[in-house]
Design an enzyme around this catalytic site. Structure first.
Site, short mmCIF file in Angstrom:
data_model
loop_
_atom_site.label_atom_id
_atom_site.label_comp_id
_atom_site.label_asym_id
_atom_site.label_seq_id
_atom_site.Cartn_x
_atom_site.Cartn_y
_atom_site.Cartn_z
N LYS A 1 -82.41 7.30 51.44
CA LYS A 1 -83.53 7.89 51.34
C LYS A 1 -83.19 9.37 50.77
O LYS A 1 -84.08 9.76 49.87
CB LYS A 1 -84.17 7.81 52.48
CG LYS A 1 -84.81 6.59 52.87
CD LYS A 1 -85.76 6.75 54.01
CE LYS A 1 -86.30 5.56 54.73
NZ LYS A 1 -87.33 5.77 55.77
N LYS B 1 -79.05 8.65 62.51
CA LYS B 1 -80.11 7.86 63.41
C LYS B 1 -79.73 8.21 64.81
O LYS B 1 -78.69 8.04 64.84
CB LYS B 1 -80.43 6.60 62.92
CG LYS B 1 -81.89 5.83 62.87
CD LYS B 1 -82.71 6.50 62.06
CE LYS B 1 -83.97 5.80 62.18
NZ LYS B 1 -84.86 6.41 61.19
#
Length: 414
Positions: free
Chosen positions: A94, A106
Site C-alpha cells: 500500500k 502490523k
C-alpha cells in the site's frame, strides 16, 4: 488458521510473480517473502474483578528499507501470527502504491474487546505499548487504528509512549483524536479512498455514478461511510449487508435512515423482516460491487455468478486468486484491496507529516491531497495492467513492491 495461512501464502505468490516480472532475482524474493522482524509479546492486565489475565500480542515489521514501518493494531479474538505477517506485507505494498516513504508494519492482540470494560481496554492498550516500546517510534515503526481499535485507544497508547520517551512522542502513532495531533479527515479516509477508486473505475467503464446501482457488503466503518458517500453522489445503493443478513431494494435503499439505526458494530439488518443472504447479495445485478466485510467472499464457486461491471475491494482479501482470474477473463474491472483501501495509510502519513512539522491542514486540504495521491496511484496501476496485459491485482503488487525492492537494492542488502 488455514484461511490466514492461505492469505499469507497467496500474498507471497503474487509478490514472487510481481518481482519476477520486474526483473528481480530470487534473492530479492527471499528478502521480501517474510517480515524482517516479528515480535510476540505477553501482556499482563489487571481485570476489573481483581484477577490478572495474560494477553498475547504481535508486531510485525515487514521491511524498513524505504523508511519507517507503518500499520495498524487490531484487537480481535482471531488475531494470529500468520495474519499479522501477511497484513504487514500488504502495508508495504500500500505504501509503495501511493508512493509513501514507509515500509509495512502490523500489530494485533488476541482479545475480544466487546467483552471488556473501558478500564480493561485502557490497561491492555498501555501494556501493549510498554511491551513494544523498544522497537517502535516516529522514525522506526508507526502504529495506527485497525479492527476494533479507535482514536481513544490510540490516545492511550500515545500517552503511555510519551511517559516512556518524552522527546519524540507526537508522531509515534496516527489515528489520534484531533485535539492530540490527529488529522482532519482521518476517520473516513479509508472510505474516501474507496470512493475515489470507484469514481476512477467508473470513468474507465463509462458509467455515471449518478444513478449507478451499487451493492456494498459490510456496514462497519468503511461500508457505512461508503454507503453515505455513494448516496450523496446520487448513486442507487440497492444492497447492503452486515453479519446477520442483507437488505435489497432495486429502487435504492434509504441510506440516511439505515445509518441512523445502525449500532456501533454496524448492525442494522436485525430490524427488518425482509432480508436476503450475504451470498444472494453478492450475486445481485448491479454496476458496482464493493465487498467491505471479510476475506474470501468471492471464490471460484461464485465468481461466475457476479453480475457487476466493476468490483472494488474495500475489505482485506475478499476475492481469492482463482476468482480474480475468472472475473478478469469475464471482463469485470477488479480494483484490488491494496489500492482501494490505501486511503487510511495515506491520511495516516499526512498526520505523521503534520506532527513532525507542527503545522496542521484543513479537512479540505487533506481531501485534496488524498484525491491527488489516489488518482495518480489508480492511473499508474490501470496503465501498468493495460500495457502489460495483466490484471489490476498483479499490476498493483508490481507498483507496490517496486519502491521497497529498489530501496533494498540501493542499500546493498541484495
Amino acid at each position: 488458521m488455514t484461511e490466514n495461512l492461505n492469505l499469507f501464502t497467496s500474498t507471497q505468490n503474487v509478490i514472487k510473480e510481481a518481482l519476477t516480472r520486474l526483473g528481480y532475482n530470487a534473492e530479492m524474493y527471499e528478502l521480501l517473502k517474510e517480515p524482517l522482524r516479528i515480535f510476540t509479546v505477553r501482556i499482563p492486565v489487571r481485570m476489573d474483578d481483581g484477577s490478572t489475565k495474560i494477553f498475547t500480542g504481535y508486531r510485525a515489521q515487514h521491511n524498513d528499507a524505504a523508511g519507517p514501518t507503518k500499520g495498524g493494531v487490531r484487537f480481535h479474538p482471531d488475531v494470529n501470527e500468520e495474519e499479522v505477517k501477511a497484513l504487514s506485507m500488504w502495508m508495504t505494498l500500500k505504501a509503495g502504491i501511493v508512493d509513501l516513504p514507509y515500509g509495512g508494519g502490523k500489530g494485533g492482540i488476541i482479545c475480544d474487546p466487546r467483552q471488556m470494560s473501558m478500564n480493561e481496554l485502557e490497561r491492555l492498550s498501555r501494556g501493549y505499548v510498554r511491551a513494544i516500546s523498544q522497537v517502535v517510534g516516529p522514525t522506526k515503526d508507526v502504529p495506527a487504528p485497525d479492527v476494533y481499535t479507535n482514536s481513544q485507544i490510540m490516545a492511550w497508547m500515545m500517552d503511555e509512549y510519551s511517559h516512556i520517551r518524552e522527546f519524540d512522542s507526537p508522531g509515534f502513532i496516527t489515528g489520534k483524536p484531533i485535539v492530540l495531533g490527529g488529522s482532519q479527515g482521518r476517520e473516513k479516509a479509508t472510505a474516501q479512498g474507496v470512493t475515489i477508486c470507484i469514481e476512477e473505475a467508473a470513468k474507465k467503464r463509462g458509467i455515471d455514478i449518478k444513478g449507478a446501482r451499487v451493492v456494498i457488503q459490510g456496514f462497519g466503518n468503511a461500508g457505512s461511510f461508503l454507503a453515505k458517500f455513494m448516496y450523496e453522489a446520487g448513486a442507487k445503493v440497492i444492497g447492503i449487508s452486515d453479519a446477520y443478513g442483507a437488505l435489497h431494494d432495486p429502487e435504492g435503499l434509504d441510506i440516511p435512515y439505515l445509518l441512523d439505526r445502525r449500532d456501533s458494530f454496524g448492525t442494522v439488518t436485525t430490524l427488518f423482516d425482509q432480508k436476503i443472504t450475504n451470498k444472494e447479495l453478492l450475486e445481485l445485478d448491479c454496476d458496482i460491487l464493493v465487498p467491505a466485510a471479510i476475506s474470501n467472499q468471492i471464490t471460484e464457486e461464485n465468481a461466475h455468478k457476479i453480475k457487476a461491471s466493476i468490483l472494488v475491494e474495500a475489505a482485506n482479501g475478499p476475492t481469492t486468486l482463482e476468482a480474480t482470474k475468472i472475473l478478469t477473463e469475464r471482463g469485470i474491472l477488479l480494483v484490488p484491496d491494496v489500492l482501494a483501501s490505501a486511503g487510511g495509510v495515506t491520511v495516516s502519513y499526512f498526520e505523521w507529516v503534520q506532527n513532525n512539522q507542527g503545522y496542521y491542514w484543513t479537512e479540505e486540504e487533506v481531501n485534496d491531497k488524498l484525491q491527488e495521491k489516489l488518482v495518480d496511484a489508480f492511473n499508474n496501476i490501470y496503465d501498468t495492467a493495460q500495457t502489460r496485459g495483466i490484471n489490476m491485482r498483479l499490476a498493483a503488487y508490481m507498483v507496490g513492491v517496486r519502491r521497497t525492492a529498489e530501496a533494498a537494492k540501493y542499500r546493498g542488502w541484495v
